[in-house]
Design an enzyme around this catalytic site. Structure first.
Site, PDB file in Angstrom:
ATOM      1  CG  HIS A 246     -53.843  12.467   8.381  1.00 29.26           C
ATOM      2  ND1 HIS A 246     -52.871  13.089   9.118  1.00 29.26           N
ATOM      3  CD2 HIS A 246     -53.207  11.624   7.534  1.00 29.26           C
ATOM      4  CE1 HIS A 246     -51.688  12.615   8.742  1.00 29.26           C
ATOM      5  NE2 HIS A 246     -51.860  11.730   7.786  1.00 29.26           N
ATOM      6  CB  CYS A 247     -52.376  16.977   9.466  1.00 26.23           C
ATOM      7  SG  CYS A 247     -52.052  15.556  10.520  1.00 26.23           S
ATOM      8  CB  ILE A 248     -52.242  20.292   5.759  1.00 30.68           C
ATOM      9  CG1 ILE A 248     -50.893  19.654   6.109  1.00 30.68           C
ATOM     10  CG2 ILE A 248     -52.032  21.732   5.313  1.00 30.68           C
ATOM     11  CD1 ILE A 248     -50.196  20.269   7.293  1.00 30.68           C
ATOM     12  CG  ASP A 251     -54.658  19.148  12.354  1.00 30.33           C
ATOM     13  OD1 ASP A 251     -55.725  18.516  12.443  1.00 30.33           O
ATOM     14  OD2 ASP A 251     -53.538  18.599  12.319  1.00 30.33           O
TER      15      ASP A 251
END
Length: 410
Positions: A246-248, A251
């Protein structure tokens, strides 16, 4: 009694918008420290009345502290999708009452707090720093990390005014061991993005280094482990089948989008994304090449995939490279099955696959066993003992005794 006193006396009413992997642990932390969120831990909180899940935003009017923890995905164009943040902010402003502390935790582009949330509150008559307090404090949850829980992870806090920062720091200080105030929301927003861009770029470097090491017939892991013996100036990152979660993968594009609006093109971010997103194709090629060396064709080969989650010990398949790899293997005619104790079923572009049992027979029958997620539940010695070919882009089998030609690693 003002909000500062209510926080200090631990009687403030806290509303957390979003009860996912960020909001739910935070909600539990606000009650009393627990190492993780389980059903057994939630039930007493529910029965005590101290934790009340609801879809009624009217409860915001009774809340002293409001924390927004909603998703911030990307659109297909890789532009930020902050519709969830906007929807939450609209509810917060609609139910605003004087004296509230509002904190955004969702990862977003620099400027979101002051450029979007602040005007929405001011349109309702709020005077930030006077009768409402607004701050940004990025989430830093690492799912399945048993070493660092919510309380252990330092909290960066940046308020619109000094009083906003003080109150937000005071709030988090009740539940977090260390709070790091910064000068503004924009600094806090950028700090979170820098953390993830740093990881994204270094993973890309490790992935490209793996491609170079393979051409030179050298073990990537051995090289990185050797470099990691340097006690300063080096942090090891290891290659893999791609990036996920969900991030790398997402974002960094929040930052690159914002910078393009400011007339600057961040080249590292796009180069890292290009390298990381090429890894699933490379893994498929590696499987095909390894099969060819054994006089087997990828078309018609039985491939048993171990792990489909984006990281070990979780059941989250968001942006998992396994999804693309499974799809490409199937497109090339492979018969694919998978094993994942955390993912009982999987939708691969409209086809539902179910996790199979990992047996000695399954391992022996497969033309190739492909390790995509290195869950600790897998017995890797058993895997290399019974499989005829193991392709291991996670280096999960590193150091295990096996015939030289049986295991192929990055």
């Amino acid at each position: 009694m003002n909000i500062s006193q209510r926080i200090e006396q631990r009687i403030a009413r806290v509303a957390i918008i979003g009860q996912g992997y960020v909001g739910l642990p935070l909600a539990v932390e606000c009650q009393s420290y627990t190492p993780d969120v389980t059903t057994e831990e939630l039930l007493p909180l529910l029965s005590s009345g101290r934790y009340t899940p609801t879809t009624d935003f009217a409860v915001l009017e009774e809340s002293d502290v409001i924390v927004i923890c909603v998703p911030t995905p990307l659109r297909k164009s890789k532009d930020p999708d902050i519709s969830y943040v906007m929807a939450a902010a609209e509810e917060v402003s609609a139910h605003f009452r004087p004296g509230q502390l509002v904190i955004l935790e969702s990862t977003t582009y620099p400027g979101t707090t002051e450029e979007l949330l602040l005007p929405m509150l001011e349109a309702r008559g709020a005077r930030v720093g006077k009768n409402v307090f607004l701050a940004f404090s990025p989430e830093r949850i690492d799912p399945a990390n048993g070493k660092f829980r919510v309380r252990d992870i330092p909290k960066v806090v940046g308020g619109v005014t000094a009083e906003c920062t003080r109150l937000a720091s005071l709030f988090y200080g009740q539940i977090i061991d260390r709070v790091q105030p910064v000068s503004s929301p924009k600094v806090a927003e950028l700090a979170k993005l820098y953390e993830n861009v740093f990881r994204n770029i270094n993973i890309a470097l490790a992935n490209e280094f793996a491609l170079m090491c393979r051409r030179l017939d050298v073990s990537t892991k051995e090289v990185i482990d050797a470099a990691a013996t340097k006690p300063f100036g080096f942090m090891p990152f290891y290659p893999g089948p791609g990036i996920g979660g969900h991030c790398i993968p997402l974002d960094p594009f929040y930052l690159s989008w914002k910078m393009r609006l400011n007339g600057y093109e961040p080249r590292f971010i796009h180069l890292a994304d290009e390298i990381n997103r090429a890894m699933p194709d490379y893994v498929v090629e590696l499987v095909a090449e390894s099969l060819n060396q054994r006089r087997r064709c990828l078309n018609g080969a039985q491939v048993l995939v171990l792990g489909v989650a984006y990281k070990r010990e979780v059941g989250d398949t968001r942006e998992s490279p396994a999804m693309e790899i499974l799809m490409k293997l199937r497109e090339k005619g492979s018969e694919v099955e998978y094993v994942d104790p955390y993912v009982p079923s999987l939708d691969v572009h409209g086809t539902i696959l179910k996790s199979v049992d990992l047996t000695d027979e399954k391992l022996a029958e497969a033309d190739c066993v492909l390790i995509l997620t290195d869950h600790s539940a897998f017995d890797y010695q058993r895997v290399v003992d019974h499989a005829t070919l193991v392709v291991d882009p996670r280096n999960a089998t590193w150091g295990l005794p096996a015939p030289d030609d049986r295991v192929v690693r990055l």
